[in-house]
Each structure stands twice: as C-alpha cells, then as structure tokens.
Enzyme design. Sequence first.
Site, mmCIF file in Angstrom:
data_model
loop_
_atom_site.group_PDB
_atom_site.id
_atom_site.type_symbol
_atom_site.label_atom_id
_atom_site.label_comp_id
_atom_site.label_asym_id
_atom_site.label_seq_id
_atom_site.Cartn_x
_atom_site.Cartn_y
_atom_site.Cartn_z
ATOM 1 N N ALA A 117 37.011 41.008 32.975
ATOM 2 C CA ALA A 117 38.015 40.095 33.543
ATOM 3 C C ALA A 117 38.354 39.044 32.492
ATOM 4 O O ALA A 117 37.633 38.880 31.505
ATOM 5 C CB ALA A 117 37.481 39.407 34.790
ATOM 6 N N LYS A 118 39.438 38.352 32.697
ATOM 7 C CA LYS A 118 39.765 37.184 31.861
ATOM 8 C C LYS A 118 40.825 36.396 32.599
ATOM 9 O O LYS A 118 41.589 36.957 33.382
ATOM 10 C CB LYS A 118 40.304 37.639 30.501
ATOM 11 C CG LYS A 118 40.366 36.543 29.473
ATOM 12 C CD LYS A 118 38.979 36.200 28.945
ATOM 13 C CE LYS A 118 38.892 36.187 27.456
ATOM 14 N NZ LYS A 118 37.630 36.548 26.903
ATOM 15 N N GLY A 119 40.862 35.127 32.334
ATOM 16 C CA GLY A 119 41.873 34.328 33.005
ATOM 17 C C GLY A 119 42.142 33.074 32.235
ATOM 18 O O GLY A 119 41.563 32.844 31.174
#
Length: 427
Positions: A117-119
């Site tokens: 994931a990344k944000g």
Amino acid sequence: MSSETAHAAARPEEPTESALATARRQLARAAGELDIDPNVVERLRHPAKVHEVTVPIERDDGTVEVFSGYRAQHDSVRGPYKGGLRFHPGVTRDESVGLAMWMTWKCAVMDLPFGGAKGGVVVDPKSLSDAEMERLTRRFTEEVRAAIGPNQDIPAPDMGTDAQTMAWIMDAYSMQEGETIPGVVTGKPPVVGGSYGRETAPGRSVAIVTREACDYYDRSLAETTVGVQGFGSVGASAARLLDEWGATVVAVSDVNGAVYDPGGLDPAAIPAHDEEPEAVTGVDGEALSNEELLELDVDVLVPAAVGNVITEENANDVRADIVVEGANGPTTFGADAVLEERGVPVIPDILANAGGVTVSYFEWLQDINRRSWSLDRVNEELDAEMRTAWNAVREEVDARGVTWRDAAYVVALSRLAEAHEARGLWP
Ligand code: GLU
C-alpha cells in the site's frame, strides 16, 4: 517537521515517467522471465482499492484549507496491506498506486507476511506549522479509518512524515476505536510501541546491501568510494554506517546541493535532515549540484532522495561502478536499460531500502505481542533478513544472468503468483 527520505534533493521539473508506468513496465518485463499465469500478472497490474479523501483543516489564522489525500491498496494475497504515507506536493493517485505496487514486491522479496500500500496528502509540509500538521494528520486518519488497521492496512513514515506523524495516527485511530492499538502504524516513537532501530533501518539495509554487493564484485569496502544523494534518514544512515564499516563517503547532498571531498567526508559530523534541515551545503568541501553528484566517478552511487533522478538523459553520464537505490524509484525504466547496456549493476530499491518495512514488521510483531526488542536484536535480525533476501536475489542473478532488478522481481513475483494460485480467485 523532519522526513523519512527528506526533501533532500530537487524533484526534476518533469518526471520522465510516473511511478505507476515504471512499476507496470517493470512487472511486464519480469513476468516475461517467468512462466507465470498471465491472469495473475493482469491482477497485479491493478490496485485492489484506491481511497481518495478530502482533508479540510483549520489553518492557524482561522481560515479553512482543503487538501487531497490518497491511500492505494495494491495487493493483500500474502497479508495486510503495508506501506508508507507521504506528505509531499507531488503526491498523486497514480504515484500512490505505483509506490503501492513497489511495496507489494518489496514485502514479497523480503518474504514478509504483508501486501503493498502507499498513500499521501498533496501538501508541502514546510508550509504548515506543527499544530496544522497535527490537525491534517488526525483528519486524514479519520477519513481513511475504516480502511486501515493492524490486520488490514498499516501505514508507516515516508517522505515528509516521521515518528511524530505516526504517533498522531496511532492516537487518532485508537481514540475512535476506544482502545490503544499500537499495531495500526509502524515507525512510531518507541515510547508508544515503536521499534528501536526503525528510523535508521532503511539506511542500514542500503549499507548492508552495499556491503554484500561489494563482496559479490570482489571489492573491499576499505577501497570503496561512495556518493550519496539525499541526506535524510535513508541517505544519512547509509552514509554513516558505510563510513563506520570502512568505506570512504566522498559526496553527500540535500535539496540545496552537494558537497564533495575526494579525501572523504565525515558523515557522522554532518547533520541529517531531521537533525538540522538543509545543513549539507554549509559543510567544508567542493560545492556541486545534485546533478553533478550523480555523475561523480565513485565506486558506489546511492540515490537516496526522490524518484526519477537517473533518467535516459543522464544515465550515460553516471560514472559509478554500482548503483544502490536508497530512494523509491530513483531510476527510470529507460535509464535502467542504458545502465544494463553499459554493464552498471543497479541494486533495486525493493531490496536495498527494504530494511524500513522489515523493521516495521518487527515493530508490528512487538506491538501484537506487547513485548519490545532490544536495538541489538533488531539490528541482528535485520542483518539476517537482508542476507537471506540478498542471497535469494543473487541466486536468480547467477542462474538467469538477469539484472538485479529483474532477479528481485523474479523472487517477489514467484512468491506472489504461488500465493494467488493457492488462494484462487474469489468468488
Ligand atoms: N516508506 C517505507 C518504504 O518505502 C517504509 C514502509 C513501511 O515501513 O511500511 O519502504
């Protein structure tokens, strides 16, 4: 506000490729090496979910400003989504997805039970006061609260965020859930369930991998010169450890430029970004630009600042014998081809800087077990995990005669494909 990879060097005016385009091209290329089900590759080309949120905050002057935030969740076949959260003006949906894909491969190459994931939030953290940063972090946490959790998706520091940011996320999440849940984020201060050694871990893994690469190419660290672009927590920790292990760090840089001393710098004496922002250019030595640093005649070049700094335009000017990627995505797909053609090995980000997420995994284990590990234990276990992953990748390099990046992808993709095949497609 300090940062994990720091605003340590300028983002090029026009990034030559988006992280998503690069990640997809790398995936297609590595899948070609393997006899992997094309349906699995098709699934891996897309994120499972991308959360897009609006984050309004009250500025210190009483006005309200609205920011955009993202959390891209790519693949969770091997475990909960895992990856950093960046506060940076260049954050976009596609960048978050591309970086989330890299987290999936990074966790798989390290054999961690996590997905990717990344944000991030589209904001220049330098433009906010600490109180505004806290409000932004807490409101962002609330907007993505249903999507995160210790068994669902576990954020961590990245560019523009740090241990304090993680403590605010942990607090905001815990207050709403009605219980203290340290395992919802990693990279926290040790006093609230963080792990010793987490902050220096990405730089430590860069140093470990550099040590292994020098050994593989029959070079002694004592005769190795190193140039490091970026003096945030990744670049500074890597430079300091390599110096401690006998290498000669001849150049380092931050967003304002580089300092070069062919006789060797003392990285321990140069303040890292989180100790004193933008201190590099005050150090004694020859002043160079960040671009000139990339072209220095060093043995090992460590780009540890931002993405897309080694491009098709400058890859022919890179004079280092080995490139070890400290940042995520510093080499574009086109530049990779040039460096391969020239026989310059590139040790990829998904292996080299994976110490960060590996110690995040240790932190998550400590949180779940409510038991903290000593710094020595963290560093010993990190060294062991890095050597295991290095050896798995090295075996593919030797067996297939492919680049280090392709070999790392082969290791990661084989594990992901096997897991997807074992679980099948639901429903
Ligand atoms: N942001 C770091 C990375 O890019 C760490 C992610 C994590 O610890 O979850 O690898």
